[in-house]
Design a protein around this motif. Structure first.
Motif, PDB file in Angstrom:
ATOM      1  N   PHE A  85       0.823  -1.206   0.000  1.00  0.00           N
ATOM      2  CA  PHE A  85       0.000   0.000   0.000  1.00  0.00           C
ATOM      3  C   PHE A  85       0.862   1.263   0.000  1.00  0.00           C
ATOM      4  O   PHE A  85       0.460   2.293  -0.526  1.00  0.00           O
ATOM      5  CB  PHE A  85      -0.934   0.000   1.211  1.00  0.00           C
ATOM      6  CG  PHE A  85      -2.081  -0.967   1.085  1.00  0.00           C
ATOM      7  CD1 PHE A  85      -3.022  -0.819   0.084  1.00  0.00           C
ATOM      8  CD2 PHE A  85      -2.210  -2.030   1.955  1.00  0.00           C
ATOM      9  CE1 PHE A  85      -4.083  -1.703  -0.050  1.00  0.00           C
ATOM     10  CE2 PHE A  85      -3.264  -2.926   1.840  1.00  0.00           C
ATOM     11  CZ  PHE A  85      -4.201  -2.764   0.837  1.00  0.00           C
ATOM     12  N   THR A  86       2.043   1.184   0.595  1.00  0.00           N
ATOM     13  CA  THR A  86       2.925   2.348   0.601  1.00  0.00           C
ATOM     14  C   THR A  86       3.549   2.573  -0.764  1.00  0.00           C
ATOM     15  O   THR A  86       3.835   3.719  -1.141  1.00  0.00           O
ATOM     16  CB  THR A  86       4.027   2.166   1.657  1.00  0.00           C
ATOM     17  OG1 THR A  86       3.429   1.819   2.905  1.00  0.00           O
ATOM     18  CG2 THR A  86       4.836   3.433   1.826  1.00  0.00           C
ATOM     19  N   SER A  87       3.779   1.507  -1.507  1.00  0.00           N
ATOM     20  CA  SER A  87       4.433   1.648  -2.807  1.00  0.00           C
ATOM     21  C   SER A  87       3.545   2.354  -3.824  1.00  0.00           C
ATOM     22  O   SER A  87       4.054   3.016  -4.730  1.00  0.00           O
ATOM     23  CB  SER A  87       4.826   0.267  -3.342  1.00  0.00           C
ATOM     24  OG  SER A  87       3.673  -0.540  -3.541  1.00  0.00           O
ATOM     25  N   VAL A  88       2.226   2.238  -3.682  1.00  0.00           N
ATOM     26  CA  VAL A  88       1.324   2.869  -4.646  1.00  0.00           C
ATOM     27  C   VAL A  88       1.428   4.394  -4.600  1.00  0.00           C
ATOM     28  O   VAL A  88       1.586   5.038  -5.647  1.00  0.00           O
ATOM     29  CB  VAL A  88      -0.122   2.389  -4.419  1.00  0.00           C
ATOM     30  CG1 VAL A  88      -1.088   3.160  -5.311  1.00  0.00           C
ATOM     31  CG2 VAL A  88      -0.231   0.898  -4.688  1.00  0.00           C
ATOM     32  N   PRO A  89       1.363   5.043  -3.413  1.00  0.00           N
ATOM     33  CA  PRO A  89       1.536   6.507  -3.407  1.00  0.00           C
ATOM     34  C   PRO A  89       2.899   6.951  -3.921  1.00  0.00           C
ATOM     35  O   PRO A  89       3.002   7.980  -4.610  1.00  0.00           O
ATOM     36  CB  PRO A  89       1.343   6.880  -1.931  1.00  0.00           C
ATOM     37  CG  PRO A  89       0.549   5.772  -1.352  1.00  0.00           C
ATOM     38  CD  PRO A  89       1.005   4.548  -2.073  1.00  0.00           C
ATOM     39  N   LEU A  90       3.943   6.198  -3.608  1.00  0.00           N
ATOM     40  CA  LEU A  90       5.264   6.581  -4.098  1.00  0.00           C
ATOM     41  C   LEU A  90       5.349   6.446  -5.617  1.00  0.00           C
ATOM     42  O   LEU A  90       5.974   7.275  -6.292  1.00  0.00           O
ATOM     43  CB  LEU A  90       6.340   5.726  -3.427  1.00  0.00           C
ATOM     44  CG  LEU A  90       6.635   6.060  -1.961  1.00  0.00           C
ATOM     45  CD1 LEU A  90       7.706   5.130  -1.412  1.00  0.00           C
ATOM     46  CD2 LEU A  90       7.076   7.508  -1.817  1.00  0.00           C
ATOM     47  N   TYR A  91       4.725   5.405  -6.150  1.00  0.00           N
ATOM     48  CA  TYR A  91       4.709   5.254  -7.605  1.00  0.00           C
ATOM     49  C   TYR A  91       3.952   6.410  -8.257  1.00  0.00           C
ATOM     50  O   TYR A  91       4.400   6.961  -9.279  1.00  0.00           O
ATOM     51  CB  TYR A  91       4.065   3.923  -7.987  1.00  0.00           C
ATOM     52  CG  TYR A  91       3.840   3.779  -9.472  1.00  0.00           C
ATOM     53  CD1 TYR A  91       4.884   3.445 -10.323  1.00  0.00           C
ATOM     54  CD2 TYR A  91       2.575   4.001 -10.024  1.00  0.00           C
ATOM     55  CE1 TYR A  91       4.680   3.331 -11.689  1.00  0.00           C
ATOM     56  CE2 TYR A  91       2.366   3.888 -11.384  1.00  0.00           C
ATOM     57  CZ  TYR A  91       3.421   3.549 -12.212  1.00  0.00           C
ATOM     58  OH  TYR A  91       3.211   3.448 -13.560  1.00  0.00           O
ATOM     59  N   LEU A  92       2.813   6.794  -7.678  1.00  0.00           N
ATOM     60  CA  LEU A  92       2.059   7.929  -8.222  1.00  0.00           C
ATOM     61  C   LEU A  92       2.850   9.220  -8.101  1.00  0.00           C
ATOM     62  O   LEU A  92       2.774  10.086  -8.981  1.00  0.00           O
ATOM     63  CB  LEU A  92       0.718   8.058  -7.495  1.00  0.00           C
ATOM     64  CG  LEU A  92      -0.301   6.945  -7.764  1.00  0.00           C
ATOM     65  CD1 LEU A  92      -1.548   7.159  -6.917  1.00  0.00           C
ATOM     66  CD2 LEU A  92      -0.668   6.880  -9.236  1.00  0.00           C
ATOM     67  N   LEU A  93       3.622   9.350  -7.023  1.00  0.00           N
ATOM     68  CA  LEU A  93       4.439  10.547  -6.862  1.00  0.00           C
ATOM     69  C   LEU A  93       5.489  10.640  -7.966  1.00  0.00           C
ATOM     70  O   LEU A  93       5.694  11.711  -8.563  1.00  0.00           O
ATOM     71  CB  LEU A  93       5.103  10.524  -5.485  1.00  0.00           C
ATOM     72  CG  LEU A  93       5.888  11.776  -5.087  1.00  0.00           C
ATOM     73  CD1 LEU A  93       4.955  12.971  -4.972  1.00  0.00           C
ATOM     74  CD2 LEU A  93       6.620  11.549  -3.769  1.00  0.00           C
ATOM     75  N   VAL A  94       6.142   9.520  -8.246  1.00  0.00           N
ATOM     76  CA  VAL A  94       7.117   9.500  -9.342  1.00  0.00           C
ATOM     77  C   VAL A  94       6.425   9.762 -10.672  1.00  0.00           C
ATOM     78  O   VAL A  94       6.944  10.476 -11.543  1.00  0.00           O
ATOM     79  CB  VAL A  94       7.865   8.147  -9.357  1.00  0.00           C
ATOM     80  CG1 VAL A  94       8.751   8.030 -10.587  1.00  0.00           C
ATOM     81  CG2 VAL A  94       8.697   7.992  -8.095  1.00  0.00           C
ATOM     82  N   TYR A  95       5.223   9.218 -10.830  1.00  0.00           N
ATOM     83  CA  TYR A  95       4.450   9.432 -12.057  1.00  0.00           C
ATOM     84  C   TYR A  95       4.132  10.915 -12.250  1.00  0.00           C
ATOM     85  O   TYR A  95       4.291  11.462 -13.345  1.00  0.00           O
ATOM     86  CB  TYR A  95       3.164   8.610 -11.978  1.00  0.00           C
ATOM     87  CG  TYR A  95       2.175   8.876 -13.084  1.00  0.00           C
ATOM     88  CD1 TYR A  95       2.270   8.214 -14.299  1.00  0.00           C
ATOM     89  CD2 TYR A  95       1.134   9.792 -12.908  1.00  0.00           C
ATOM     90  CE1 TYR A  95       1.357   8.455 -15.313  1.00  0.00           C
ATOM     91  CE2 TYR A  95       0.219  10.036 -13.915  1.00  0.00           C
ATOM     92  CZ  TYR A  95       0.335   9.366 -15.108  1.00  0.00           C
ATOM     93  OH  TYR A  95      -0.569   9.615 -16.110  1.00  0.00           O
TER      94      TYR A  95
END
Length: 364
Positions: A85-95
């Motif tokens: 669940f933490t990786s999803v916000p970080l991926y969106l942040l990089v996106y």
């Protein structure tokens, strides 16, 4: 009128020109994958390092053993779900940071430096955040009922069909959902492209245009007018990237029994890199389509009526008076460049002050 070009080839060249953006996206995705796989690696180690059944995976490939391992991972308490669940916000942040900068470099031919990507990501962060929320809302309203109908259709097929007939009947529903989702994805990709394009123009107050709603109508018009051109390219690149992942994953599974791990890792990463490349290629093709159908078209200069005589020396200002020495007499052509000095008079004989002639003097 913008020059028309093949969006498939033009998008490919745009992707190659901004290749550093693809490299940075791959590096960040790989870094996130490595960080959030540490917990999963620890869980696998706790199960497989002290189990005789693990030899069926290390010395070969057993699908039942692998499935049992995943079941044990889900049953046991772990922090893997929290990490996921933490990786999803970080991926969106990089996106949100990389994609706007990449689209900006596609449209302005700027070099895809990391500083440029992050700078444009900061400028477009909230705009892309709003587009993402709008995408989720519209997709839920459209795809939600389709998924519900697909579930009911699958239950009906299970009651009245078996084997291949049941498989293909259920597959049709999933294909329809996939096609509708691809159209939605293509439309909101165009919205993002036009949002970046609007940001390149200034409003009347001198600030960039940050209104996302102004990109919705141009994206819809472009999609509707060029649907037969854009959608097949989008589908082809999607299938190409997915096929690369499937083929490399299948080859990697057959290489699990080898004593070295790095060939399997490189092969799997190659498939993921091709998938990422096709996604950037899609964005470049959409950018090419948006550049050929811009939101702003340069208007020609107004043609003003000419009143009175026009000065050939200064035709853009017809109200300026014509000098008296430039007014031509009736029947004489007008000379826009008058002779600066009068013509020299003709003489009956050579001028003795200039030409000295002495016939008595013999030449030496």
């Amino acid at each position: 009128m913008p020059e028309r070009s093949n969006i498939f080839l033009h998008g490919f060249f745009l992707t190659l020109r901004c290749f550093p953006a693809l490299i940075w996206a791959y590096i960040f995705n790989l870094g996130l994958a490595l960080i959030f796989s540490i917990r999963l690696h620890a869980q696998f180690s706790s199960i497989m390092d002290h189990s005789l059944a693990a030899q069926r995976l290390t010395s070969g490939f057993d699908l039942s053993t692998l499935a049992n391992t995943f079941l044990r991972l889900q049953d046991g308490p772990s922090g893997g779900n929290a990490g996921a669940f933490t990786s999803v916000p970080l991926y969106l942040l990089v996106y949100f940071f990389l994609v706007p900068g990449t689209l900006f470099c596609y449209q302005t031919k700027s070099p895809a430096h990391l500083s440029t990507l992050f700078h444009q990501g900061l400028l477009h962060f909230w705009r892309f955040f709003r587009i993402t929320l709008l995408t989720i809302l519209v997709s839920a309203l459209i795809l939600g009922p389709l998924v519900f109908i697909q579930g009911k259709w699958a239950d009906q097929v299970d009651k009245h069909a078996v084997e291949l007939h049941a498989f293909f009947a259920t597959l049709v529903g999933y294909v329809i959902i996939f096609l509708v989702a691809s159209i939605l994805r293509l439309y909101f990709d165009l919205v993002e492209v036009y949002t970046v394009q609007l940001g390149l123009h200034l409003r009347h107050n001198g600030k960039p245009d940050r209104r996302v709603r102004r990109a919705l109508a141009p994206a819809w018009r472009t999609l509707r007018a060029h649907f037969s051109q854009a959608w097949p390219v989008f589908l082809f690149l999607t299938i190409l990237g997915a096929s690369a992942v499937v083929l490399t994953a299948r080859a990697s599974m057959h290489m699990l029994a080898q004593p070295r791990v790095w060939p399997t890792f490189l092969l799997a990463q190659f498939g993921l890199f091709v998938l990422l490349f096709t996604r950037f290629w899609q964005r470049a093709a959409e950018t090419s389509l948006a550049l050929q159908n811009p939101t702003f078209t340069p208007s020609p200069l107004p043609i003003l009526p000419v009143v009175g005589k026009v000065n050939p020396i200064d035709p853009l200002h017809p109200n300026h008076p014509v000098p008296a020495h430039q007014i031509s007499l009736p029947g004489q052509p007008f000379d826009p460049i008058p002779n600066p000095e009068p013509a020299s008079p003709s003489l009956d004989e050579p001028d003795p002050g200039v030409f000295h002639h002495n016939p008595a003097k013999s030449p030496q």
